[in-house]
Design a protein around this motif. Sequence first.
Motif, PDB file in Angstrom:
ATOM      1  N   MET C  31      36.778  47.241  46.309  1.00 49.36           N
ATOM      2  CA  MET C  31      37.015  46.488  47.524  1.00 49.36           C
ATOM      3  C   MET C  31      38.330  46.961  48.148  1.00 49.36           C
ATOM      4  O   MET C  31      39.283  47.250  47.462  1.00 49.36           O
ATOM      5  N   VAL C  32      38.333  47.041  49.464  1.00 51.41           N
ATOM      6  CA  VAL C  32      39.564  47.400  50.144  1.00 51.41           C
ATOM      7  C   VAL C  32      40.166  46.124  50.712  1.00 51.41           C
ATOM      8  O   VAL C  32      39.537  45.413  51.482  1.00 51.41           O
ATOM      9  N   LEU C  33      41.363  45.845  50.274  1.00 45.93           N
ATOM     10  CA  LEU C  33      42.034  44.634  50.744  1.00 45.93           C
ATOM     11  C   LEU C  33      43.110  45.035  51.739  1.00 45.93           C
ATOM     12  O   LEU C  33      43.966  45.862  51.454  1.00 45.93           O
ATOM     13  N   LEU C  52      40.920  47.929  45.637  1.00 51.72           N
ATOM     14  CA  LEU C  52      40.953  47.109  44.436  1.00 51.72           C
ATOM     15  C   LEU C  52      39.767  47.399  43.536  1.00 51.72           C
ATOM     16  O   LEU C  52      38.679  47.720  44.003  1.00 51.72           O
TER      17      LEU C  52
END
Lengths: 346, 228, 390, 171
Positions: C31-33, C52
């Motif tokens: 996941m890209v936060l 992440l």
Amino acid sequence: MISLSVLGVELAYWQVTSLRVLGVLLAVVLPAGAFVYLFLFKMMSFMQSRLGPMEAGPFGSMQLLAEVGKFLQKEDIVPERADRRLFFIAPYIVLASTFLLFSVMPFGPDVYFTNLDTGIFLALGLSSVSVIGILIAGWASANKYSLIGGIRAAGQLIAYELPMVLAVVGVVIQAGTLNLQGIVAAQHQGEIFGFSGIGNPFLLTQFVAFGVFLVATQAELTQTPFDMPVAESEIVTGYMTEYSGLRFLLFFIGEFATAGAFAALAATLFLGGWALPFVSLDDNAMNFIGPLVLFAKILMVGFLIFWARFTFPRFREDQLQAFAWKYLIPIALINILVTMILKVAF
Amino acid sequence: MAEDTATASAEAPEIVVDERREELRAVFVAHLGDAVLDSVIKPGDGLWIRVATDAWAEAGRVAQDKADCKYFDFLSAIDWLPSPYGRYEDSALDVPFPPPMPERSAAVPGYAGGESRLQVLASVAKTGTDLRVLLKVDVPDDDPRLATWIRTYAGAAWHERETHEMFGISFDGNADMRNLYLPSEFEGYPLRKEFPLLARVVKPWPGIIDVEPMPGDDEPSEGEGTEE
Amino acid sequence: MTLTDAQQLGYINAQAADGRVNVELETDDGMVLNMGPQHPATHGTLRLVARLDGEQVTSADVMCGYMHRGYEKLCEVRSYPQVTTLVNRIDWLGSFANEVPFILAAEQLMEVEAPPRAQWIRTLLFELSRIANVSLFIGDLALQLGAQTPAFYAFRDREFVLNQIESVTGGRFHPNFDRIGGLKDDLPKGWIAETKAAMVRLRAFCDEMEGLVYGNEIFQSRTRGVGVIPAAIAQSYGLSGANLRGSGVDWDLRRDANVGLVYDQLDWKVWTHPDGDSYSRCWVRLQEVREATKIVDQICDGLPSGAIMAKVPRIIKVPAGEAYIATENPLGQMGYYVVSKGDTGPFRVKIRSASFNNISIAPWLLRGVYVPDIITILASLYFILGDIDR
Amino acid sequence: MVAQNVFFYLLAGIILFSAFRVVTSNNVVHAALYLVAVLAAVAAEYVLLAAEFVAATQVLVYIGAIIVLFLFGIMLTRAKLGSDQDLTHPHWALSAATAVVMFGVMGYALVDQFHWTATPLPADTRLVSVDGSNSATVSDSVFTAYLVPFEVVSVLLLAALVGAIVLARKD
């Protein structure tokens, strides 16, 4: 029906029901409001060397209403990609869990909503329902911070359910019942080495369980130092990020009402519930004094909860899990063991 | 301002020769040889060394390993061409827009000389002391590119990115040349002198209309601050 | 002016397009936060894109520039006295300290030296801005780690310092008080006693924070061993200030390369910590506040009398030359490379700000940490957006 | 007993509808939440039958733990918003047939046991007495008549727990 026998009047079923609804509203909103005003507004401010709200009403006492009014006026924003239905439902699930918690709470000898044999068991079960609301809120918001917050909340609440239940088991063993009225009665009628003035509040014998219960409560309520599901400096209030207006208010009320519910549970389990130490009044008097006594005890427990909240920094997620599994659960288990041995021995 | 090594002490005869900085320069001369094109020492203050363009990466290695200047301070560039817009002190009505570019020969380099218009400047230091080397290197006018320093000084990465977006100087070996500050579609190199300061073009500077008087300027005696 | 309008429009459009780049909810690997540009942990408009894996960061990228104001370009069209107004806004929590190195560089080129009293007062105000800056850091650090109360204590006690700065300079945040050749004004009456009283408060504040925040076990478990920077890495990234000294590098420009200030006449100590983790950086900062209060006390006692302004011409023209002066600012080393061509304003100013280097290590440092540690590390590196973007 | 009947049919309707939606919903999370509705309504039916211990267990175990873990897992792995198209398994007809057969067997067993006779409820359904309450009855029977099965189930759960840890640990 039973709860109204004190007035000596027979009421119709619907009248009793509506009175109960009123009663549970009062039971939920009153501690929540008291917590927000006394602790969040005033105690926190004094601890932080400031005055807190002072304008609305004397000493800012009407600030709460002003805040509610403010939230009601605000626009209820739904993110474009959110799952609308679930987004709407989520705060109600959280709130419903809180309301149901009060359904088993005894407020006096005859003042209660239900008096179940398995009162404390049901209370613990119901408290876990709010997790679903939080998970839904986190997921339905279509926001990564919310999702992380929701998942953190779920992991945390599951992890801390266990020490909480185990802490309660000690009390249950000592009282010999799962019935909350029975637990109150056991504390009220008990005696310490023959001295029966203050009864035998389980705080004295189950202080370890009380400590574990308070820590677990803090985690269940996602209050600092266990507030990473709503950590505003990391994930910007987590599952509540996208909520605004009325729905945020519902979450807000839910948070503090749940704090009230858990404080009431702690007061009932460890501080003797509605019973008054040193004096022994007849049931009819206690039906009126009992709720006030319980309220005072709720405030005492609430003070501890919020004192910790304003003082500590927060844990990290893995530290939190380690704390639960490595310290709290073993301590609670040892407490159960010791309680069992003592129970059998004496 | 270009001073030769030999004349540095002659320029300031009243100050003794700065031996620590002389030693530091000697390290560079010893390891880089002819690549040290020029250098200036301001005694007690600073050491400027200009190295050849193709010895730039080597200069970084020498600075780190041999001269023990492990501390990376900054890396930037200077555009020596005078700005065609002047100092924006005139009313915009008097100046045509865009004004003609100044002659290439108008670019006069500062300390340690130089032939190119753009010069890259880096500062490395020796921790625990006040010793610091300001390394300069000429960047070719037609093809502004230079070897990267990121293998010697990791911190140079961002500075090279900044220099790239502000001056248009590319650094071979540093793959990450994204803009650091400006939008990715931004055209032009803001710190080059030909780039106009848009704010001043849109709304001209009124000129120096008020000058704050110095304390004691309007008093006949020498101004002294007094604690009343 | 059509060209300008087009250019401006293009700039705005490009900026808007950049702003629209938002990371999609689903990505293929992990996941890209996207933290920021509006995120409480970045206290300002820094954008951090973290990839992440669960709660672990596999890679992180820092994007700045949301506050870029082009000071280096602006300096080229300002006259020397006007530049101090600009540079005040670089590190806005310790504004006076930003002015000093620039003024010192200009003074060096002009071969002017401020009178002793001016030098002492400069040092005094320099340290006061350090206290104002770093005491807020301590409160903010606790806030980032979830403790609300210390932030209020920090704001409360920092107020005393700001009051003192205000009563000298007239500005709480942006004094713009330093002049080439000296200072704008002298100290007001009764100021010395008030300052010394404020320093007593600040020392009490430090003690309080040491007990309340630094001694807290949760705080220690959150910061110890988190974000460890070895000394060699710290040097090659050019970290400075407490970030460098927290890694055990004993280097303080106030002691080692003191130019134009009076640190060499005072009795104080440079604190270092060998661990290099978040805790050591925060700890060093706390000690530096303590040390700064002692420095202020000493200056208050030993302030020489005399003029506060040297003889400088009415319109300042700085002779041609180059000078680089760096000082040990609250955030770390701040330097100005000033190139003069004998004009009323600088030809080129390179602003070497501490936070730019300090934050450039973040991608290296954030690899493999947990999401909450991002906050700890960013807070302990202590950057100020204006100081990164300039 | 009219109110009880009304609520029984209401809850039964909720159970049927939600159960149907569990298998027809196009979104995994929605399906899980319909399952929550089914389980909650079942818990409510238990309360209606004056078996509040079982109801509390239902809430604690199924809603509080199992479904939360479901949701937790779904959200960690494939928490897509909007509807999924590939949720229907190719062998859904077979599963439906199995479900029908299961239902038939269970229904037959019940009918065979009770022969369509209504079992009367206890006269007093209020749940006040502490002694001799039905939770006490439950615990008495668990720890006397059903002690061995109870312990065997615990061991089974422990084995499952250990197995899960073995599977989850990478090293």
